[in-house]
Design an enzyme around this catalytic site. Structure first.
Site, PDB file in Angstrom:
ATOM      1  N   ALA A 110      43.878  41.328  22.626  1.00 23.07           N
ATOM      2  CA  ALA A 110      45.227  41.622  23.123  1.00 23.07           C
ATOM      3  C   ALA A 110      45.970  40.338  23.499  1.00 23.07           C
ATOM      4  O   ALA A 110      47.191  40.247  23.354  1.00 23.07           O
ATOM      5  CB  ALA A 110      45.130  42.553  24.324  1.00 23.07           C
ATOM      6  N   CYS A 111      45.225  39.322  23.957  1.00 25.31           N
ATOM      7  CA  CYS A 111      45.858  38.066  24.386  1.00 25.31           C
ATOM      8  C   CYS A 111      46.315  37.221  23.188  1.00 25.31           C
ATOM      9  O   CYS A 111      46.938  36.176  23.364  1.00 25.31           O
ATOM     10  CB  CYS A 111      44.891  37.266  25.251  1.00 25.31           C
ATOM     11  SG  CYS A 111      43.349  36.887  24.398  1.00 25.31           S
ATOM     12  N   GLY A 112      45.963  37.652  21.969  1.00 26.26           N
ATOM     13  CA  GLY A 112      46.394  36.927  20.769  1.00 26.26           C
ATOM     14  C   GLY A 112      45.297  36.045  20.193  1.00 26.26           C
ATOM     15  O   GLY A 112      45.416  35.578  19.059  1.00 26.26           O
TER      16      GLY A 112
END
Ligand SMILES: Cc1cc2nc3c(=O)[nH]c(=O)nc-3n(C[C@H](O)[C@H](O)[C@H](O)COP(=O)(O)O)c2cc1C
Length: 187
Positions: A158-160
């Site tokens: 989710a943080c990339g």
């Protein structure tokens, strides 16, 4: 002949961005015919509501160590005894650290400490958090104590970032829990 009872799973949900996926997991467990008792940490409740898990498991969700159990009983101890398997999905880095140190300051920690049922941990966190020596030391301690692991999966987080840290797919978690349930009922 004694009636076969449904496996009882205590499902702990902690404060990971992946907590919304616990809804699918709880639903899949119920569809298996398992009795699911959900526990949601305070930070877990920032990501998914107790109402969602209650609606999917058809039972009240445990969110506090201080809730009054039936007939004045201590519900964390009842849950610990009731469980055939305890699953924590997603399990945060903080939850792994608390569990490795036997901390019982919330209802999930108290159940984890009081239960003799097999434990399945499904970590979900940022890759660097997962790889950090502190987390890896906690993983080692928990493994030595017999914890079973599902995941983490690798991929886009989710943080990339890319790497290990994704919560394992629901089917993989169900398969892992099923193995333990089968072993328990064969005994
Ligand atoms: C937006 C957001 C997402 C987070 N996602 C994760 C995560 O995936 N994994 C993790 O270990 N911690 C994550 N955290 C940090 C935890 O929420 C934090 O450590 C918390 O104290 C965990 O509490 P709990 O284990 O009692 O639920 C996140 C925090 C925020 C603000």
């Amino acid at each position: 002949m004694a009636e076969k009872r449904s496996p009882c799973v205590v499902l702990g949900v902690t404060g990971s961005i992946a907590a919304f996926r616990a809804a699918d997991l709880a639903s899949a467990m119920v569809q298996k015919g398992w009795e699911v008792h959900a526990i949601l940490t305070g930070d877990g409740a920032r990501f998914i509501t107790p109402l969602t898990l209650a609606a999917l498991t058809h039972r009240p969700v445990h969110t506090s160590l201080w809730e009054e159990g039936e007939g004045g009983r201590m519900s964390h101890l009842d849950l610990a005894r009731l469980a055939d398997v305890v699953v924590v999905a997603p399990a945060t880095a903080d939850c792994l650290a608390r569990t490795a140190h036997g901390m019982a300051g919330d209802v999930l920690g108290a159940v984890l400490l009081a239960s003799q049922a097999p434990l399945v941990l499904v970590p979900a966190m940022n890759t660097q958090m997962w790889k950090h020596p502190a987390t890896q030391a906690n993983v080692k301690v928990l493994t030595q104590r017999g914890a079973n692991w599902v995941g983490p999966a690798e991929g886009r987080l989710a943080c990339g970032e890319e790497g290990p840290g994704r919560m394992a797919p629901v089917e993989q978690i169900i398969a892992g829990v099923e193995r333990l349930v089968r072993t328990r009922s064969a005994k």
